[in-house]
Design an enzyme around this catalytic site. Structure first.
Site, mmCIF file in Angstrom:
data_model
loop_
_atom_site.group_PDB
_atom_site.id
_atom_site.type_symbol
_atom_site.label_atom_id
_atom_site.label_comp_id
_atom_site.label_asym_id
_atom_site.label_seq_id
_atom_site.Cartn_x
_atom_site.Cartn_y
_atom_site.Cartn_z
ATOM 1 N N GLU A 108 0.853 -1.199 0.000
ATOM 2 C CA GLU A 108 0.000 0.000 0.000
ATOM 3 C C GLU A 108 0.881 1.238 0.000
ATOM 4 O OE1 GLU A 108 -3.045 -0.295 3.353
ATOM 5 O OE2 GLU A 108 -1.904 -2.139 3.540
ATOM 6 N N LYS A 110 2.259 4.624 1.345
ATOM 7 C CA LYS A 110 2.339 5.222 2.674
ATOM 8 C C LYS A 110 1.986 6.697 2.509
ATOM 9 C CE LYS A 110 5.707 5.301 6.433
ATOM 10 N NZ LYS A 110 5.692 6.761 6.620
ATOM 11 N N ASP A 112 1.525 10.494 3.321
ATOM 12 C CA ASP A 112 2.240 11.416 4.195
ATOM 13 C C ASP A 112 1.245 12.380 4.831
ATOM 14 O OD1 ASP A 112 4.307 12.605 5.487
ATOM 15 O OD2 ASP A 112 5.069 13.689 3.750
ATOM 16 N N TYR A 217 -7.029 2.341 6.448
ATOM 17 C CA TYR A 217 -6.286 1.159 6.034
ATOM 18 C C TYR A 217 -6.330 -0.027 6.993
ATOM 19 C CZ TYR A 217 -2.795 3.873 8.659
ATOM 20 O OH TYR A 217 -2.146 4.634 9.595
ATOM 21 N N LYS A 306 10.922 3.294 2.090
ATOM 22 C CA LYS A 306 10.836 4.748 1.911
ATOM 23 C C LYS A 306 11.402 5.132 0.542
ATOM 24 C CE LYS A 306 10.710 7.096 5.875
ATOM 25 N NZ LYS A 306 9.816 8.183 6.255
ATOM 26 N N CYS A 400 17.002 49.203 -5.221
ATOM 27 C CA CYS A 400 16.336 48.332 -6.181
ATOM 28 C C CYS A 400 17.325 47.930 -7.285
ATOM 29 C CB CYS A 400 15.146 49.061 -6.784
ATOM 30 S SG CYS A 400 14.378 48.175 -8.145
ATOM 31 N N CYS A 403 15.912 49.910 -10.670
ATOM 32 C CA CYS A 403 15.818 51.361 -10.841
ATOM 33 C C CYS A 403 16.714 52.111 -9.873
ATOM 34 C CB CYS A 403 14.368 51.822 -10.665
ATOM 35 S SG CYS A 403 13.812 51.729 -8.961
ATOM 36 N N CYS A 418 10.484 48.042 -3.334
ATOM 37 C CA CYS A 418 10.881 49.210 -4.102
ATOM 38 C C CYS A 418 9.669 50.117 -4.131
ATOM 39 C CB CYS A 418 11.281 48.810 -5.522
ATOM 40 S SG CYS A 418 11.521 50.238 -6.599
ATOM 41 N N CYS A 423 9.209 52.337 -11.313
ATOM 42 C CA CYS A 423 10.260 51.329 -11.469
ATOM 43 C C CYS A 423 9.914 50.423 -12.651
ATOM 44 C CB CYS A 423 10.369 50.500 -10.196
ATOM 45 S SG CYS A 423 11.500 49.105 -10.357
HETATM 46 ZN ZN LIG Z 1 12.720 49.650 -8.528
#
Ligand SMILES: [Zn+2]
Length: 659
Positions: A108, A110, A112, A217, A306, A400, A403, A418, A423
């Site tokens: 089966e 597993k 998670d 299960y 696993k 930035c 710019c 920014c 920009c």
């Molecule tokens: Zn900028």
């Protein structure tokens, strides 16, 4: 009698819950289901003494002050596990020695998620407990009741304890995180954490809103003449009681069959909508299981394989900076390329600058990267390396990258921003977002076209797109008549998009698609939206104070109002075009084949605008099948079931777009 009628409605709803959440085979539309549910609620509100514990209305509970400890009746053992095929063979050899006959195994996936034990008395769900340390767990019955894949009443009146794994589908996990991000809330690291966090809510109405499910299960039943003799049969039994079981299960004759199963799922697991980290292998016969018994911590008759980890170490070569449409500066890790869970990875997310500081990540470090349910891998931590101390500490940028404007920290947010409204990076990201599927959905205009239009000085703001002339497109690389007219037309056509799409496209802070839809449902025209008070905005369910304030301020800024004015002058109509029409209200449409005058997405939008629904598969509850050219099996099925089939012309007439 009223009592009998209530019983009938409950059974009906429970049956549909089962069909939808367990059997994955809905037989009525959501609309009809909602009607049934509100009818039940109405009667129960008038007669609270008639409410029973298995009533579907009991799935939404109240607030509890904490979770009580609960001693498990039967211990929940953990499993020994291995990453190694040869160890699996050794495990099997030992078992094989005990018995003269071949020993069949059940394989089966597993899951998670979170292991849970559920108790049923006389078929009624009474207690649900977390695994805890296997001996004592926490009683989270109220929260588990909100999960619709968990039956409140079984098909048989039995006493039984079942075990299973509660999980959140990957797609729901991503959506939850997107919504949280939009609202500026904390994000979950993976679907398992999201499932755990949702189950541990003290307010079970929050759990109810999360999309959780459960694969069962194991069942522990009191022995009688009919009780199953093998694990395989017990799974069938669990299924027959009304539980959801994982379909990816196989009975094999020996360990080679089990290894084959593991190998298949090592790659196939990525196609599933839930996370799985391995395969559980069990001896099938219960009498053999009893003979083998337990070690101090785990059963000898079961083991887990696993899957190889989705983590790798590599070198961080550089940190690249990106500028988003909100002006947020995002650091991206540039990595020495490495093979991670089957794909070559050279870039990974670094979240934000706080995270880089917290983990003390420096350029040149050996880092651990991980790919789990997320599509984009991320840097988890620095791996011990002698180089680390000699590398210069990483300093977040002050300006930035695009710019050179000053970067600022906004209150309550971890990113750097920014603040320069002009920009180029921000303007470009906004344009890209404007034309994207989520916003105005403009075909033929992608990031590279945007970039060229911008660099040529033809477009700076979204409104400029609508001022472009047909001739302008010839200035782009390799554009001929056909694509020029495609681009021109699809921009012009987008003027007719839903009001909610326009609001989405504006990139108002904290306002994404979902919020825009909530907003325009309440305020369906620009006029009503502009006159909405702050209180009115924040009273909309799903819109918090922070979002409301952002919207309110946006529409008080003269620059924004001028912009909207400009759109109006260009012929935009700011009204929610949702006109519920009698003919489509509550009807379910299935679309198939290619339509001539619109895409299927456009057609479903038209249906939804008028109060109808769409579904992907034809059943006897389908109201209409809209069939375009080259329609396939859905059309055959519709004919077989006698569902009304509409041509594109019929459809256009129906929605009043053609007379
Ligand atoms: Zn900028």
């Amino acid at each position: 009698m009223l009592k009998d009628e209530l019983k009938k409605i409950r059974e009906e709803i429970n049956k549909h819950n089962y069909n939808y959440y367990v059997a994955d085979n809905p037989t009525i539309s959501d609309y009809e289901y909602d009607l049934l549910f509100s009818k039940l609620k109405e009667i129960e509100t008038a007669h609270p003494d008639l409410i029973t514990p298995d009533s579907p209305t009991q799935r939404v509970g109240g607030i509890s002050s904490g979770f009580e400890e609960y001693k498990h009746k039967y211990r929940l053992y953990s499993l020994d596990n291995t990453y190694n095929e040869d160890e699996l063979r050794k495990w099997y050899e030992k078992i094989q020695k005990e018995f003269a006959k071949p020993v069949q195994l059940v394989c089966e996936l597993k899951i998670d998620g979170l292991a849970i034990a559920l108790t049923y008395e006389d078929g009624y769900f009474t207690t649900g407990v977390t695994r805890g340390d296997g001996i004592v767990g926490e009683n989270i019955t109220q929260n588990l009741k909100t999960i619709k894949a968990i039956p409140l009443k079984l098909f048989e009146d039995v006493n039984v304890e079942v075990r299973g794994e509660v999980y959140m589908p990957k797609s729901s996990f991503e959506k939850l995180n997107e919504d949280s991000k939009e609202k500026g809330e904390k994000l979950f690291a993976n679907p398992r954490n999201a499932a755990a966090g949702s189950l541990r809510q003290l307010d079970s109405s929050i759990t109810a809103k999360r999309d959780l499910s459960m694969f069962t299960y194991t069942a522990i039943v009191e022995k009688n003449n009919n009780s199953p003799l093998t694990h395989w049969d017990s799974i069938q039994y669990v299924k027959s009681l009304g539980f959801k079981t994982n379909p990816n299960i196989r009975l094999v004759d020996n360990i080679e069959g089990a290894i084959q199963f593991c190998k298949e799922w090592e790659t196939k697991r990525f196609d599933l909508d839930y996370a799985t980290d391995g395969v559980v292998i069990k001896v099938n016969r219960f009498d053999y299981q009893n003979e083998l018994g337990f070690t101090s911590r785990a059963p000898k008759w079961s083991t887990a394989f696993k899957f190889p980890p989705e983590e790798m170490t590599t070198t961080l070569l550089d940190i690249e900076l990106g500028v988003g449409k909100t002006g947020a500066i995002t650091p991206v890790a540039i990595l020495e390329p490495v093979n991670l869970a089957g794909s070559i990875v050279s870039r990974a997310s670094l979240h934000n600058f706080d995270e880089i500081k917290r983990l003390d990540i420096r350029i040149g470090d050996k880092v651990l990267i991980k790919k789990a349910a997320e599509i984009i891998p991320k840097v988890v931590k620095v791996v011990d390396n002698s180089e680390h101390e000699n590398l210069p500490k990483y300093n977040p940028p002050k300006f930035c990258p695009e710019c050179n404007g000053h970067l600022i920290v906004r209150e309550g947010e971890v990113n750097l921003f920014c603040e320069n409204p002009e920009c180029p990076s921000i303007l470009k990201s906004r344009l890209e977002y404007w034309v994207s599927k989520e916003a105005m959905d403009i075909d033929f205009i992608g990031p590279s076209v945007i970039s060229q239009l911008f660099d040529l000085g033809l477009v700076r703001y979204p409104v400029d797109l609508y001022k472009l002339k047909y001739e302008d497109f010839f200035k782009l690389e390799a554009v001929k008549e056909k694509s020029a007219s495609n681009m021109y037309n699809s921009i012009q056509e987008s003027k007719n998009r839903l009001f909610s799409r326009f609001i989405t496209a504006l990139s108002i802070r904290h306002v994404g698609k979902e919020t825009a839809e909530l907003l325009t449902e309440e305020f369906p025209s620009l006029e009503s939206l502009l006159s909405a008070s702050l209180e009115q905005l924040s009273s909309i369910e799903g819109i918090g104070d922070k979002i409301a304030l952002s919207i309110y301020e946006y529409f008080r800024d003269t620059k924004n109002l001028e912009l909207i004015n400009e759109f109006e002058e260009l012929g935009f109509v700011f009204e929610n075009k949702i006109v519920k029409t009698e003919e489509l209200l509550g009807k379910t449409f299935v679309l198939t084949g290619t339509l001539a005058t619109m895409t299927r997405d456009e057609a479903s939008e038209k249906i939804k605008q008028r109060g109808g629904k769409t579904s992907s598969s034809v059943s006897k509850n389908t109201s209409y099948v809209l069939a375009g050219a080259n329609a396939g099996s859905k059309l055959d099925k519709a004919e077989k079931l006698g569902v009304i089939i509409l041509s594109e012309e019929d459809f256009l007439t129906m929605i009043g777009e053609k007379i």
